[in-house]
Design an enzyme around this catalytic site. Sequence first.
Site, PDB file in Angstrom:
ATOM      1  N   ASP A  68     -31.497 -72.938   3.411  1.00 43.38           N
ATOM      2  CA  ASP A  68     -32.324 -71.724   3.388  1.00 43.38           C
ATOM      3  C   ASP A  68     -33.130 -71.524   2.110  1.00 43.38           C
ATOM      4  O   ASP A  68     -33.914 -70.577   2.026  1.00 43.38           O
ATOM      5  CB  ASP A  68     -31.485 -70.463   3.633  1.00 43.38           C
ATOM      6  CG  ASP A  68     -31.272 -70.187   5.105  1.00 43.38           C
ATOM      7  OD1 ASP A  68     -31.851 -70.905   5.946  1.00 43.38           O
ATOM      8  OD2 ASP A  68     -30.520 -69.256   5.428  1.00 43.38           O
TER       9      ASP A  68
ATOM     10  N   ASP B 171     -29.423 -66.558  -0.913  1.00 38.95           N
ATOM     11  CA  ASP B 171     -29.258 -65.749   0.301  1.00 38.95           C
ATOM     12  C   ASP B 171     -29.795 -64.333   0.181  1.00 38.95           C
ATOM     13  O   ASP B 171     -29.399 -63.446   0.939  1.00 38.95           O
ATOM     14  CB  ASP B 171     -27.783 -65.718   0.727  1.00 38.95           C
ATOM     15  CG  ASP B 171     -27.619 -65.375   2.201  1.00 38.95           C
ATOM     16  OD1 ASP B 171     -28.515 -65.732   2.988  1.00 38.95           O
ATOM     17  OD2 ASP B 171     -26.605 -64.755   2.573  1.00 38.95           O
TER      18      ASP B 171
ATOM     19  N   ASP C 299     -19.410 -66.258   9.460  1.00 34.10           N
ATOM     20  CA  ASP C 299     -20.764 -66.078   8.944  1.00 34.10           C
ATOM     21  C   ASP C 299     -20.851 -64.890   7.990  1.00 34.10           C
ATOM     22  O   ASP C 299     -21.839 -64.734   7.278  1.00 34.10           O
ATOM     23  CB  ASP C 299     -21.745 -65.838  10.092  1.00 34.10           C
ATOM     24  CG  ASP C 299     -21.942 -67.064  10.957  1.00 34.10           C
ATOM     25  OD1 ASP C 299     -21.980 -68.170  10.417  1.00 34.10           O
ATOM     26  OD2 ASP C 299     -22.044 -66.911  12.190  1.00 34.10           O
TER      27      ASP C 299
END
Length: 333
Positions: free
Chosen positions: A159, A121, A308
Amino acid sequence: MYGSSTGRARVCVAAAGAAVLLLAGCSSDDGDGRKPAVSQQPKEKDPFWVNPDGKAARQAAAYRKDGDDKNAELIKKIAEQPTGEWIGADDPEAQAKGFTEAAAKSDRDALLVLYNIPHRDCGQFSKGGAADGDAYRAWVDKVAAGIGDRRATVILEPDAVLHLVDECTPQEFHEERFDLLKGAVERLKQQPNTKVYVDAGNAGWSQPDALFGPLQRAGIDKADGFSVNVSNFYPTAASKDFGRKLSAKVGGKHFVIDTSRNGNGRYTEGQDPWCNPPGRALGETPTTKTGDALVDAYLWVKRPGESDGECRGGPRAGEWWAEYALGLARATK
């Protein structure tokens, strides 16, 4: 990953202390002897396991205990659907074994999310991951051992590929990441009843040409397909269009779509519109009956109601946020 859970799975510890397993029959009660009341979806419509002790199920039970039947029914919209179980860093073999054994006891498939790639991330809300490549390989090996020969569908590293393409992940880590993803696909596919979908970002990437090469380097040829829209809000129609274009570039591979929170589409206002956006709604309920030969399933990979990140009043990424969960349920048509 925007809004992924990195916490440890809820588990039951065997009396002897030698094994840590999440079993279908060992969920804790709500303080008054009652257990969270959720049931499995019809198998022919949705073969994935509903966790009877998930955060939403426990929240619904707490509302019922307090006499708040209205909110209990709202949260039940989430609690009664199968959602992804995000495997944490600690004791991955026990987590994977617990979830897959519980699913098998209900004659269902486990839906697992692997999210522990090094340099995860890009240092954002869900930063972290394994310490290095060797630690990651060992972690994946333990997950695979925990799955064994039970049925499981794995969403691999949300991701991770996208952040190579957008160069959010520093260039010096690219080669290792490709190698780790390819190795993870190969290791997981050694399990006889495990399906693997490599994450491929979302419809915000309107140029699939930028993704198919990296997906090939990440081992998509050995995987069952790819996932799109994980933890995101793009409408299903847009995700299908994006997925079809990408599929054509990677040998016709099938894909799955995360529909957990895309009922009202994207939010486009303010800073970080992807982070706990207001006014969103639950999307299509999980099913393998998508009506599209390329789309293997609509899944709730992101667990609705989990934050989130620390934005718009939310708690840390992956933590349960009842207020937001209620908002999603209320807005659902």
